[in-house]
Design a protein around this motif. Structure first.
Motif, PDB file in Angstrom:
ATOM      1  N   ALA A 329       0.815  -1.223   0.000  1.00  0.00           N
ATOM      2  CA  ALA A 329       0.000   0.000   0.000  1.00  0.00           C
ATOM      3  C   ALA A 329       0.846   1.269   0.000  1.00  0.00           C
ATOM      4  CB  ALA A 329      -0.927  -0.013   1.217  1.00  0.00           C
ATOM      5  N   THR A 330       2.170   1.135   0.064  1.00  0.00           N
ATOM      6  CA  THR A 330       3.026   2.332   0.074  1.00  0.00           C
ATOM      7  C   THR A 330       2.853   3.078  -1.260  1.00  0.00           C
ATOM      8  OG1 THR A 330       4.608   1.131   1.455  1.00  0.00           O
ATOM      9  CG2 THR A 330       5.373   3.163   0.410  1.00  0.00           C
ATOM     10  N   PRO A 331       2.542   4.389  -1.205  1.00  0.00           N
ATOM     11  CA  PRO A 331       2.274   5.132  -2.457  1.00  0.00           C
ATOM     12  C   PRO A 331       3.543   5.328  -3.286  1.00  0.00           C
ATOM     13  CG  PRO A 331       2.310   6.627  -0.603  1.00  0.00           C
ATOM     14  CD  PRO A 331       2.393   5.249  -0.013  1.00  0.00           C
ATOM     15  N   THR A 332       3.354   5.483  -4.565  1.00  0.00           N
ATOM     16  CA  THR A 332       4.481   5.776  -5.459  1.00  0.00           C
ATOM     17  C   THR A 332       4.397   7.212  -5.993  1.00  0.00           C
ATOM     18  OG1 THR A 332       3.240   4.893  -7.329  1.00  0.00           O
ATOM     19  CG2 THR A 332       4.698   3.370  -6.145  1.00  0.00           C
ATOM     20  N   THR A 380      12.873   9.446  -1.636  1.00  0.00           N
ATOM     21  CA  THR A 380      13.359   8.055  -1.589  1.00  0.00           C
ATOM     22  C   THR A 380      13.364   7.585  -0.144  1.00  0.00           C
ATOM     23  OG1 THR A 380      14.736   8.386  -3.545  1.00  0.00           O
ATOM     24  CG2 THR A 380      15.242   6.487  -2.140  1.00  0.00           C
ATOM     25  N   LEU A 381      12.482   6.642   0.140  1.00  0.00           N
ATOM     26  CA  LEU A 381      12.400   6.061   1.480  1.00  0.00           C
ATOM     27  C   LEU A 381      13.326   4.851   1.557  1.00  0.00           C
ATOM     28  CD1 LEU A 381       8.526   6.135   2.050  1.00  0.00           C
ATOM     29  CD2 LEU A 381      10.232   7.828   2.785  1.00  0.00           C
ATOM     30  N   THR A 382      13.908   4.624   2.746  1.00  0.00           N
ATOM     31  CA  THR A 382      14.787   3.470   2.969  1.00  0.00           C
ATOM     32  C   THR A 382      14.225   2.608   4.093  1.00  0.00           C
ATOM     33  OG1 THR A 382      16.155   4.711   4.533  1.00  0.00           O
ATOM     34  CG2 THR A 382      16.821   4.734   2.215  1.00  0.00           C
ATOM     35  N   ALA A 383      14.375   1.296   3.939  1.00  0.00           N
ATOM     36  CA  ALA A 383      13.965   0.339   4.974  1.00  0.00           C
ATOM     37  C   ALA A 383      15.178  -0.503   5.340  1.00  0.00           C
ATOM     38  CB  ALA A 383      12.827  -0.540   4.479  1.00  0.00           C
ATOM     39  N   ALA A 392      21.780 -11.803  10.560  1.00  0.00           N
ATOM     40  CA  ALA A 392      22.561 -10.801   9.835  1.00  0.00           C
ATOM     41  C   ALA A 392      21.655  -9.627   9.500  1.00  0.00           C
ATOM     42  CB  ALA A 392      23.127 -11.422   8.552  1.00  0.00           C
ATOM     43  N   ALA A 393      22.279  -8.453   9.337  1.00  0.00           N
ATOM     44  CA  ALA A 393      21.491  -7.272   8.983  1.00  0.00           C
ATOM     45  C   ALA A 393      20.827  -7.488   7.630  1.00  0.00           C
ATOM     46  CB  ALA A 393      22.378  -6.039   8.957  1.00  0.00           C
ATOM     47  N   ALA A 394      19.595  -6.986   7.510  1.00  0.00           N
ATOM     48  CA  ALA A 394      18.869  -7.113   6.246  1.00  0.00           C
ATOM     49  C   ALA A 394      19.468  -6.158   5.212  1.00  0.00           C
ATOM     50  CB  ALA A 394      17.396  -6.800   6.456  1.00  0.00           C
ATOM     51  N   THR A 395      19.394  -6.541   3.954  1.00  0.00           N
ATOM     52  CA  THR A 395      19.821  -5.662   2.869  1.00  0.00           C
ATOM     53  C   THR A 395      18.853  -4.486   2.766  1.00  0.00           C
ATOM     54  OG1 THR A 395      20.745  -7.538   1.676  1.00  0.00           O
ATOM     55  CG2 THR A 395      20.280  -5.544   0.397  1.00  0.00           C
ATOM     56  N   GLU A 396      19.414  -3.265   2.684  1.00  0.00           N
ATOM     57  CA  GLU A 396      18.563  -2.081   2.621  1.00  0.00           C
ATOM     58  C   GLU A 396      17.677  -2.116   1.370  1.00  0.00           C
ATOM     59  OE1 GLU A 396      19.655   2.293   3.643  1.00  0.00           O
ATOM     60  OE2 GLU A 396      19.943   2.096   1.474  1.00  0.00           O
ATOM     61  N   VAL A 397      16.421  -1.740   1.559  1.00  0.00           N
ATOM     62  CA  VAL A 397      15.470  -1.651   0.454  1.00  0.00           C
ATOM     63  C   VAL A 397      15.024  -0.192   0.325  1.00  0.00           C
ATOM     64  CG1 VAL A 397      13.212  -2.405  -0.406  1.00  0.00           C
ATOM     65  CG2 VAL A 397      14.687  -4.022   0.811  1.00  0.00           C
ATOM     66  N   ARG A 398      14.937   0.313  -0.937  1.00  0.00           N
ATOM     67  CA  ARG A 398      14.542   1.708  -1.183  1.00  0.00           C
ATOM     68  C   ARG A 398      13.219   1.749  -1.941  1.00  0.00           C
ATOM     69  NH1 ARG A 398      19.515   5.769  -1.900  1.00  0.00           N
ATOM     70  NH2 ARG A 398      20.802   4.978  -0.177  1.00  0.00           N
ATOM     71  N   HIS A 399      12.461   2.810  -1.660  1.00  0.00           N
ATOM     72  CA  HIS A 399      11.158   2.978  -2.325  1.00  0.00           C
ATOM     73  C   HIS A 399      11.013   4.454  -2.723  1.00  0.00           C
ATOM     74  CE1 HIS A 399       6.916   2.048  -3.136  1.00  0.00           C
ATOM     75  NE2 HIS A 399       6.660   3.269  -2.670  1.00  0.00           N
ATOM     76  N   PRO A 400      11.004   4.734  -4.038  1.00  0.00           N
ATOM     77  CA  PRO A 400      10.865   6.131  -4.482  1.00  0.00           C
ATOM     78  C   PRO A 400       9.390   6.544  -4.565  1.00  0.00           C
ATOM     79  CG  PRO A 400      11.284   4.730  -6.350  1.00  0.00           C
ATOM     80  CD  PRO A 400      11.304   3.833  -5.154  1.00  0.00           C
ATOM     81  N   ILE A 401       9.153   7.795  -4.169  1.00  0.00           N
ATOM     82  CA  ILE A 401       7.815   8.386  -4.301  1.00  0.00           C
ATOM     83  C   ILE A 401       7.974   9.704  -5.063  1.00  0.00           C
ATOM     84  CG2 ILE A 401       5.802   9.328  -3.095  1.00  0.00           C
ATOM     85  CD1 ILE A 401       6.512   7.561  -0.719  1.00  0.00           C
ATOM     86  N   THR A 402       7.269   9.820  -6.163  1.00  0.00           N
ATOM     87  CA  THR A 402       7.309  11.073  -6.931  1.00  0.00           C
ATOM     88  C   THR A 402       6.390  12.083  -6.268  1.00  0.00           C
ATOM     89  OG1 THR A 402       7.754   9.881  -8.983  1.00  0.00           O
ATOM     90  CG2 THR A 402       6.880  12.122  -9.179  1.00  0.00           C
ATOM     91  N   VAL A 403       6.974  13.251  -5.902  1.00  0.00           N
ATOM     92  CA  VAL A 403       6.201  14.302  -5.239  1.00  0.00           C
ATOM     93  C   VAL A 403       5.946  15.402  -6.274  1.00  0.00           C
ATOM     94  CG1 VAL A 403       6.079  15.904  -3.302  1.00  0.00           C
ATOM     95  CG2 VAL A 403       7.316  13.726  -3.056  1.00  0.00           C
TER      96      VAL A 403
END
Length: 582
Positions: A329-332, A380-383, A392-403
């Protein structure tokens, strides 16, 4: 009577005493009674004052004594009897009875004594059984025969084992015998430990196997004395087969199974010598932390098998991986000016906290799980999810949102007209030309104007509400409140209430479309009535415009009627306001 009795002046006829009188005593204790085992003597002597010789004759005749000079025997019915003894065969041994002879009603014990290589077997004649014989209450001569048999022996061969191990193959045992030629028999007195078939011994359990050797007798040979041979049956050894378990991917409280077998087909048990890394229940291993999990397979043995040597295996648990992702549901796409919104990060089941961040802090920032838009561009959001000892640490995931840039307020992108005349946003000068000035109409009459609201946007718009408010200029007339006498309100307070909207909100106007709404003016008093129409859109932008109308006196209403007086008062208020403005 006890002692010695001498009978005198007796006569004999052959073997019998026929006459005689008198007697003499030699005793310390003469009670005058003849008793068993009293000793008496009959002679030719003469005496007097004694029992007649007939008593002596009657008694002596029972013993069969034939002496003519003196008679010595046991008084009464007691006589000596002979026990004739015989050994069969003569070489087998000797038979004796003691005493022999034995007196009347007396007892004697007969014993059979075997010679070397013989054994006593039984009695016949006056004796019976296989033990020493006692003849009781003897009243006649008797004979006894002791029977003897040759002795035979059995023995286990010197090669007979004294120790075996459970599980060994069946084995033969040899029993040696003497030269009687009779068959020897091999047996087991411990049938739960070993069994025997002919001369073959089969081991059944660990313990002590007791073998027996016997040889039956016959008419000439006695049965051999049973011989036993103990064989210690040791527990068998066993081994464990425990294959190396595959190293599983670590999952906290995850499980896997292990398997091992015993050569004795006994159940194998498992335990962990690293209880902080793994635990075991049955054959199920539970992973508790990253590290080396050392497992031991053991078998403690049973009645027939000794404990097996434990077998250990080490399984290494590496750190488990974990993943993060943005909820679907994360907006783009967003528009600058949109309200802050939450974002959800989904994670694997490690239980560790996931962190939401922004790598574009000039476009958007993050607080907790809330995202606030700061500028147009790409947010750009990071998780991320940090690791620990087990993950082990999770690999970072990014999610871009056009504003997107914020569009103009809706209020700036609509047009309002009345009969083709455009009414400007925030118009404060009502005019009869655009219908915002309703002109002068008699009190209690009504005039309706229709206005058209048009959407010039490329997207639908929503009118959230439409309302009527007093004008600011009217609010400046608070000094006229003193006119509110006799329970009447000032014209200012009654101004906007003479206007009404006949439109229900909210409503939507599609792109390029229009929507009409109506405004009614019904003056209640004579004079100027003013107000403001306020249109509020879904983006909270507002379109305002001023309206007014004037109430005039009606020729049909008497001046001194309540309505006429009210109209007159309204007119005075209107005149007073006009003067104040001048």
């Amino acid at each position: 009577m006890k002692g010695t009795l001498t009978l005198k002046d007796v006569s004999f006829s052959g073997n019998a005493v026929t006459a005689g009188v008198g007697n003499s005593f030699s005793t310390d204790n003469n009670d005058g009674q003849a008793k068993a085992k009293d000793v008496f003597i009959c002679t030719r002597s003469v005496g007097n004052n004694h029992p007649s010789a007939a008593l002596c004759a009657a008694t002596v005749n029972q013993c069969g004594t034939i002496s003519v000079t003196d008679i010595v025997g046991t008084f009464g019915t007691t006589c000596p009897y002979t026990i004739t003894t015989t050994a069969a065969p003569v070489a087998g041994g000797t038979v004796t009875c003691d005493p022999n002879p034995v007196m009347t009603a007396g007892n004697t014990t007969c014993t059979a004594t075997p010679n070397s290589s013989y054994t006593f077997s039984s009695w016949s004649g006056a004796c019976s059984g296989t033990a020493s014989c006692t003849l009781s209450n003897v009243t006649a001569n008797q004979s006894v025969t002791g029977h003897f048999k040759q002795v035979q022996t059995v023995a286990f061969d010197a090669a007979t084992p004294t120790r075996k191990t459970f599980g060994d193959a069946a084995f033969a045992v040899t029993v040696t015998t003497t030269a009687s030629g009779l068959t020897a028999t091999l047996g087991s007195s411990t049938p739960t430990v070993c069994s025997v078939a002919a001369n073959t011994v089969t081991l059944l359990a660990a313990g002590t196997c007791t073998l027996t050797a016997n040889q039956a007798g016959n008419d000439n040979y006695a049965a051999a004395t049973e011989v036993t041979q103990n064989i210690i049956v040791d527990k068998a050894s066993q081994t464990i087969t425990f294959a190396q378990p595959a190293a599983p991917t670590f999952v906290l409280n995850g499980t896997f199974t292990v398997a091992a077998t015993s050569s004795a087909n006994l159940n194998v048990s498992f335990n962990s010598s690293t209880p902080t890394v793994c635990s075991v229940s049955g054959t199920t291993v539970t992973m508790l932390s990253v590290g080396d999990c050392t497992l031991s397979a053991t078998q403690t043995g049973d009645a027939n098998y000794a404990a097996a040597t434990a077998v250990t295996r080490t399984v290494t648990f590496g750190k488990a991986s974990q993943t993060v992702s943005f909820d679907a549901a994360t907006p783009t796409r967003k528009t600058l000016g949109d309200a802050a919104f939450p974002v959800t990060i989904t994670t694997t089941a490690s239980g560790l906290t996931a962190t939401l961040g922004s790598s574009t802090p000039t476009v958007c920032n993050v607080a907790g799980n809330m995202v606030t838009l700061l500028a147009a561009g790409t947010c750009t959001l990071t998780a991320n999810q940090a690791g620990n000892d087990n993950y082990a640490a999770a690999t970072e995931v990014r999610h871009p949102i056009t504003v997107d840039s914020a569009p103009p307020p809706i209020a700036d992108e609509v047009s309002l007209t009345q009969q083709g005349r455009v009414i400007s946003k925030d118009d404060t000068t009502p005019s009869t030309e655009d219908g915002t000035d309703f002109g002068s109409i008699p009190i209690l009459s009504q005039l309706t104007q229709t206005f058209t609201l048009s959407n010039r946007r490329t997207t639908p718009i929503t009118i959230q509400s439409m309302s009527l408010q007093d004008t600011t200029r009217a609010a400046q007339g608070t000094g006229l409140d003193g006119w509110a006498i006799f329970g009447l309100q000032s014209a200012y307070a009654m101004g906007v209430s003479d206007f009404s909207l006949a439109t229900t909100t909210p409503f939507t106007i599609n792109q390029g479309a229009s929507q009409n709404f109506t405004l009614n003016f019904t003056p209640s008093v004579v004079g100027l009535r003013e107000g403001i129409v306020v249109i509020t859109f879904s983006d909270a932008s507002i379109f305002r415009f001023a309206i007014r109308g004037t109430g005039t006196n009606s020729a049909t209403i008497p001046i001194f009627s309540p309505v006429g007086l009210l109209a007159l008062l309204g007119g005075l208020v209107w005149w007073g306001r006009r003067r104040k403005r001048g």
